[in-house]
Design a protein around this motif. Structure first.
Motif, PDB file in Angstrom:
ATOM      1  N   ARG A   1      -6.470   0.439  -1.721  1.00  0.00           N
ATOM      2  CA  ARG A   1      -5.175   0.333  -1.047  1.00  0.00           C
ATOM      3  C   ARG A   1      -4.846   1.632  -0.312  1.00  0.00           C
TER       4      ARG A   1
ATOM      5  N   VAL B   1      -6.527   0.554  -6.540  1.00  0.00           N
ATOM      6  CA  VAL B   1      -5.608   1.581  -6.044  1.00  0.00           C
ATOM      7  C   VAL B   1      -6.288   2.396  -4.953  1.00  0.00           C
ATOM      8  N   SER B   2      -7.516   2.806  -5.189  1.00  0.00           N
ATOM      9  CA  SER B   2      -8.261   3.588  -4.214  1.00  0.00           C
ATOM     10  C   SER B   2      -8.426   2.832  -2.898  1.00  0.00           C
TER      11      SER B   2
ATOM     12  N   ALA C   1       0.873   6.679  -6.849  1.00  0.00           N
ATOM     13  CA  ALA C   1      -0.280   7.570  -7.027  1.00  0.00           C
ATOM     14  C   ALA C   1       0.108   9.019  -6.753  1.00  0.00           C
TER      15      ALA C   1
ATOM     16  N   THR D   1       1.957   1.684  -3.504  1.00  0.00           N
ATOM     17  CA  THR D   1       0.837   2.195  -4.291  1.00  0.00           C
ATOM     18  C   THR D   1       0.657   3.692  -4.046  1.00  0.00           C
TER      19      THR D   1
ATOM     20  N   ASN E   1       0.825  -1.207   0.000  1.00  0.00           N
ATOM     21  CA  ASN E   1       0.000   0.000   0.000  1.00  0.00           C
ATOM     22  C   ASN E   1       0.864   1.263   0.000  1.00  0.00           C
TER      23      ASN E   1
ATOM     24  N   LEU F   1       0.822   0.042 -12.200  1.00  0.00           N
ATOM     25  CA  LEU F   1       0.881  -1.091 -11.274  1.00  0.00           C
ATOM     26  C   LEU F   1       0.102  -2.315 -11.755  1.00  0.00           C
TER      27      LEU F   1
ATOM     28  N   LEU G   1      -3.141  -2.605 -11.973  1.00  0.00           N
ATOM     29  CA  LEU G   1      -4.299  -2.763 -11.099  1.00  0.00           C
ATOM     30  C   LEU G   1      -5.465  -1.988 -11.698  1.00  0.00           C
TER      31      LEU G   1
ATOM     32  N   ALA H   1      -1.719   5.584 -11.828  1.00  0.00           N
ATOM     33  CA  ALA H   1      -1.065   4.646 -10.915  1.00  0.00           C
ATOM     34  C   ALA H   1      -1.527   3.223 -11.185  1.00  0.00           C
ATOM     35  N   ALA H   2      -2.818   3.059 -11.440  1.00  0.00           N
ATOM     36  CA  ALA H   2      -3.355   1.735 -11.732  1.00  0.00           C
ATOM     37  C   ALA H   2      -2.731   1.164 -13.001  1.00  0.00           C
TER      38      ALA H   2
ATOM     39  N   PHE I   1      -5.085   8.259  -9.615  1.00  0.00           N
ATOM     40  CA  PHE I   1      -5.286   6.838  -9.333  1.00  0.00           C
ATOM     41  C   PHE I   1      -5.302   6.034 -10.633  1.00  0.00           C
TER      42      PHE I   1
ATOM     43  N   PRO J   1      -8.249   1.132 -11.095  1.00  0.00           N
ATOM     44  CA  PRO J   1      -8.299   2.338 -10.266  1.00  0.00           C
ATOM     45  C   PRO J   1      -8.996   2.103  -8.931  1.00  0.00           C
TER      46      PRO J   1
END
Length: 312
Positions: A49, A46-47, A26, A22, A19, A39, A41, A35-36, A32, A43
């Motif tokens: 985490r 990500v939110s 972010a 992450t 986290n 990574l 992932l 970042a997603a 987000f 969004p």
């Protein structure tokens, strides 16, 4: 298991390391969604985490706005610590004697990049073959964090507030044109013949500059304000003005650092003689305060300093 400091261990378990990572990504993107993407992932993941990390730390790290996010004061503080710690670890883990390696992102105004920086990059690559330079150009003022910029090389009249400013080189100005254009319009004989010419303007010379700011500054210094014609072409880059002038389009306001090679080659001449510091402008190396530059960004900074002429 990694032993954490007592206060941190009381708030975070080892499961929160993902986290923290992450959060760092972010915060770097201030998005987000981006970042997603980095990574792999969603969004939403990500939110979630970030929310779990905020709950564990009992801190609010982001402000969730309508279409964007913004770091809180606590978020800024923790992001700075994380970024600097990761950079220090990267340097510490690099094998002794190994050359500087990694990526560095340098943002530059287009003209200084095209006519001063790029012709010198072979030397940089020879000195630092393992550094992957990502050179980006533009005229807009950037947010370093949201655009993941390490350093910026900018032409400006004043320092940029809130940033570290290193004045690399002063700049001097004088009108330039092709030899044929100077002869056709009698510019060698009388500067007042400018009134019959077409002026070529860098309309984005510096932040908030008027389209004719450089020409006006030079004309005031030489008492020729009333002799400036209304005929003009405008560009958003000084190097394009110089190239247009070399092709007999008109008279450009030449910046010494950028047009020296054209003058040496004879494709441009300076019909009115010496360059003057009419615009009081300089080239600045700019970067965010309060953070350790990566080894590769520091190498780029030192190389730029070494390439500054002795007269600055």
């Amino acid at each position: 298991m990694l032993n954490l400091p007592p206060l941190l261990a009381s708030r975070l378990g080892s499961s929160q390391f993902a986290n923290l990572h992450t959060f760092q990504v972010a915060a770097r993107h201030l998005s987000f969604a981006l970042a997603a993407e980095e990574l792999c992932l969603t969004p939403s993941a990500v939110s979630h985490r970030i929310a779990r990390l905020e709950q564990a730390l009992s801190l609010r790290l982001f402000e969730r706005l309508t279409r964007r996010i913004r770091l809180t004061a606590d978020g800024e503080r923790i992001y700075t610590i994380l970024r600097d710690t990761v950079a220090a670890l990267d340097d510490a883990l690099r094998p002794r004697g190994a050359g500087v390696a990694g990526a560095v992102v340098l943002y530059a105004h287009p003209s200084i990049a095209s006519d001063w920086l790029v012709p010198r990059l072979a030397d940089f690559h020879q000195r630092y073959p393992e550094i992957a330079l990502d050179l980006r150009v533009g005229n807009e003022r950037l947010d370093f964090r949201s655009h993941s910029i390490d350093l910026a090389l900018l032409y400006a009249r004043d320092e940029y507030p809130g940033l570290v400013n290193e004045r690399l080189m002063d700049e001097a100005l004088t009108p330039v044109c092709s030899p044929r254009y100077a002869k056709d319009f009698g510019l060698f004989e009388d500067p007042r013949n400018l009134r019959h010419c077409t002026l070529l303007h860098d309309a984005l010379a510096w932040e908030h500059a008027a389209f004719d700011a450089e020409w006006r500054a030079w004309a005031r210094l030489h008492g020729l304000e009333t002799d400036l014609p209304s005929r003009r072409m405008t560009f958003d880059r000084s190097d394009l003005c110089a190239r247009a002038a070399a092709n007999h389009v008109g008279v450009a306001m030449g910046r010494l650092r950028l047009v020296a090679r054209y003058l040496e080659a004879g494709s441009l001449v300076a019909p009115f003689g010496d360059f003057s510091e009419a615009g009081d402008c300089a080239y600045w190396l700019v970067y965010p305060p309060g953070q350790a530059l990566s080894a590769q960004a520091s190498a780029m900074r030192e190389w730029l300093r070494l390439n500054v002429p002795e007269d600055r």
